[in-house]
Design a protein around this motif. Structure first.
Motif, PDB file in Angstrom:
ATOM      1  N   HIS A  31       2.030  -5.624  -4.133  1.00 34.98           N
ATOM      2  CA  HIS A  31       0.827  -6.399  -4.463  1.00 34.98           C
ATOM      3  C   HIS A  31       0.735  -7.619  -3.549  1.00 34.98           C
ATOM      4  N   THR A  32       1.833  -8.325  -3.420  1.00 38.35           N
ATOM      5  CA  THR A  32       1.867  -9.521  -2.576  1.00 38.35           C
ATOM      6  C   THR A  32       1.576  -9.162  -1.123  1.00 38.35           C
ATOM      7  N   ILE A  33       2.193  -8.122  -0.629  1.00 40.31           N
ATOM      8  CA  ILE A  33       2.000  -7.672   0.760  1.00 40.31           C
ATOM      9  C   ILE A  33       0.554  -7.240   0.979  1.00 40.31           C
ATOM     10  N   SER A  34      -0.010  -6.540   0.015  1.00 43.33           N
ATOM     11  CA  SER A  34      -1.411  -6.098   0.126  1.00 43.33           C
ATOM     12  C   SER A  34      -2.357  -7.291   0.210  1.00 43.33           C
ATOM     13  N   ARG A  35      -2.068  -8.321  -0.572  1.00 43.82           N
ATOM     14  CA  ARG A  35      -2.892  -9.537  -0.531  1.00 43.82           C
ATOM     15  C   ARG A  35      -2.820 -10.190   0.848  1.00 43.82           C
ATOM     16  N   LEU A  36      -1.617 -10.306   1.382  1.00 44.21           N
ATOM     17  CA  LEU A  36      -1.442 -10.916   2.706  1.00 44.21           C
ATOM     18  C   LEU A  36      -2.145 -10.093   3.791  1.00 44.21           C
ATOM     19  N   ASP A  44      -9.730  -4.104   1.782  1.00 45.97           N
ATOM     20  CA  ASP A  44      -9.672  -4.361   0.355  1.00 45.97           C
ATOM     21  C   ASP A  44      -8.217  -4.344  -0.116  1.00 45.97           C
ATOM     22  N   GLU A  45      -7.826  -5.373  -0.858  1.00 50.21           N
ATOM     23  CA  GLU A  45      -6.457  -5.495  -1.344  1.00 50.21           C
ATOM     24  C   GLU A  45      -6.038  -4.290  -2.186  1.00 50.21           C
ATOM     25  N   LYS A  46      -6.919  -3.820  -3.056  1.00 51.36           N
ATOM     26  CA  LYS A  46      -6.604  -2.659  -3.901  1.00 51.36           C
ATOM     27  C   LYS A  46      -6.431  -1.399  -3.070  1.00 51.36           C
ATOM     28  N   GLU A  47      -7.249  -1.232  -2.049  1.00 49.49           N
ATOM     29  CA  GLU A  47      -7.129  -0.067  -1.169  1.00 49.49           C
ATOM     30  C   GLU A  47      -5.772  -0.079  -0.448  1.00 49.49           C
ATOM     31  N   LEU A  48      -5.377  -1.247   0.036  1.00 49.02           N
ATOM     32  CA  LEU A  48      -4.079  -1.379   0.691  1.00 49.02           C
ATOM     33  C   LEU A  48      -2.956  -1.058  -0.290  1.00 49.02           C
ATOM     34  N   TYR A  49      -3.028  -1.640  -1.470  1.00 46.11           N
ATOM     35  CA  TYR A  49      -1.997  -1.426  -2.475  1.00 46.11           C
ATOM     36  C   TYR A  49      -1.860   0.061  -2.809  1.00 46.11           C
ATOM     37  N   PHE A  52      -0.162   1.942  -0.026  1.00 47.16           N
ATOM     38  CA  PHE A  52       1.294   1.732  -0.037  1.00 47.16           C
ATOM     39  C   PHE A  52       1.952   2.520  -1.175  1.00 47.16           C
ATOM     40  N   LEU A  53       1.334   2.493  -2.366  1.00 49.66           N
ATOM     41  CA  LEU A  53       1.896   3.228  -3.508  1.00 49.66           C
ATOM     42  C   LEU A  53       1.952   4.726  -3.236  1.00 49.66           C
ATOM     43  N   LEU A  54       0.904   5.254  -2.634  1.00 50.14           N
ATOM     44  CA  LEU A  54       0.881   6.675  -2.295  1.00 50.14           C
ATOM     45  C   LEU A  54       2.060   7.021  -1.393  1.00 50.14           C
ATOM     46  N   ARG A  55       2.305   6.186  -0.413  1.00 54.19           N
ATOM     47  CA  ARG A  55       3.416   6.431   0.504  1.00 54.19           C
ATOM     48  C   ARG A  55       4.752   6.324  -0.229  1.00 54.19           C
ATOM     49  N   GLU A  56       4.893   5.364  -1.132  1.00 46.38           N
ATOM     50  CA  GLU A  56       6.134   5.221  -1.896  1.00 46.38           C
ATOM     51  C   GLU A  56       6.393   6.448  -2.770  1.00 46.38           C
ATOM     52  N   ILE A  69      10.219  -0.826   4.863  1.00 47.87           N
ATOM     53  CA  ILE A  69       9.107  -0.697   5.815  1.00 47.87           C
ATOM     54  C   ILE A  69       7.940   0.072   5.171  1.00 47.87           C
ATOM     55  N   PRO A  70       7.279  -0.539   4.188  1.00 48.04           N
ATOM     56  CA  PRO A  70       6.117   0.124   3.598  1.00 48.04           C
ATOM     57  C   PRO A  70       5.003   0.269   4.636  1.00 48.04           C
ATOM     58  N   HIS A  71       4.314   1.385   4.553  1.00 47.89           N
ATOM     59  CA  HIS A  71       3.262   1.653   5.526  1.00 47.89           C
ATOM     60  C   HIS A  71       2.201   2.541   4.887  1.00 47.89           C
TER      61      HIS A  71
END
Length: 157
Positions: A31-36, A44-49, A52-56, A69-71
């Motif tokens: 969440h913090t990384i997506s905001r940054l 969009d912060e939610k789109e980024l989050y 990242f979750l999908l990749r995790e 290394i989230p991507h």
């Protein structure tokens, strides 16, 4: 990776050497990384989050030694962006070595340029296999010195 590509995606202002995560787990850090990242790349912060979750969910991104290394690959035409986040306290991230993560190298690329994504992931993963690089990265606290350290390690020659 070409020098131009590295310098374009990864600038000194993309280094965050003292960030308080919003909680104590991987999702909180994402969440913090997506905001940054949202502030840097106008996504969009939610789109980024969710990217990242999908990749995790596919495979965890904790690399070991306290580094993750989230991507994510997202739709649209935008320049790739990478950031480094040094957390004020280590958090659980389901690392293979069970070492909590305190250093994060995160990046996002357009989904229709898979070669660029793989090139970035490969370049960072190669660096993180070198214990000397990882320990050096963790010792440096200055934004400019972290940036310089990574650029020098990624540049050919």
């Amino acid at each position: 990776m070409t020098e131009t590509g590295i310098r374009a995606m990864f600038r000194p202002e993309h280094i965050f050497p003292n960030i308080q995560p919003s909680g104590t787990c991987c999702k909180d850090a994402l969440h913090t990384i997506s905001r940054l990242l949202a502030e840097i790349c106008a996504r969009d912060e939610k789109e980024l989050y969710h990217g990242f979750l999908l990749r995790e969910k596919i495979s965890g991104t904790a690399f070991g030694g306290g580094i993750a290394i989230p991507h994510a690959r997202l739709p649209g035409d935008f320049p790739p962006v990478a950031i480094v986040v040094r957390l004020t306290h280590a958090i659980e991230w389901d690392a293979v070595d069970n070492v909590p993560v305190d250093t994060v190298i995160a990046f996002v690329t357009p989904e229709d340029v898979p070669d660029q994504y793989l090139e970035m992931l490969s370049a960072f993963a190669r660096l993180l296999t070198h214990e000397e690089f990882c320990s050096g990265l963790k010792r440096i606290s200055s934004r400019d010195l972290i940036h310089q350290y990574i650029i020098q390690a990624l540049e050919p020659g």
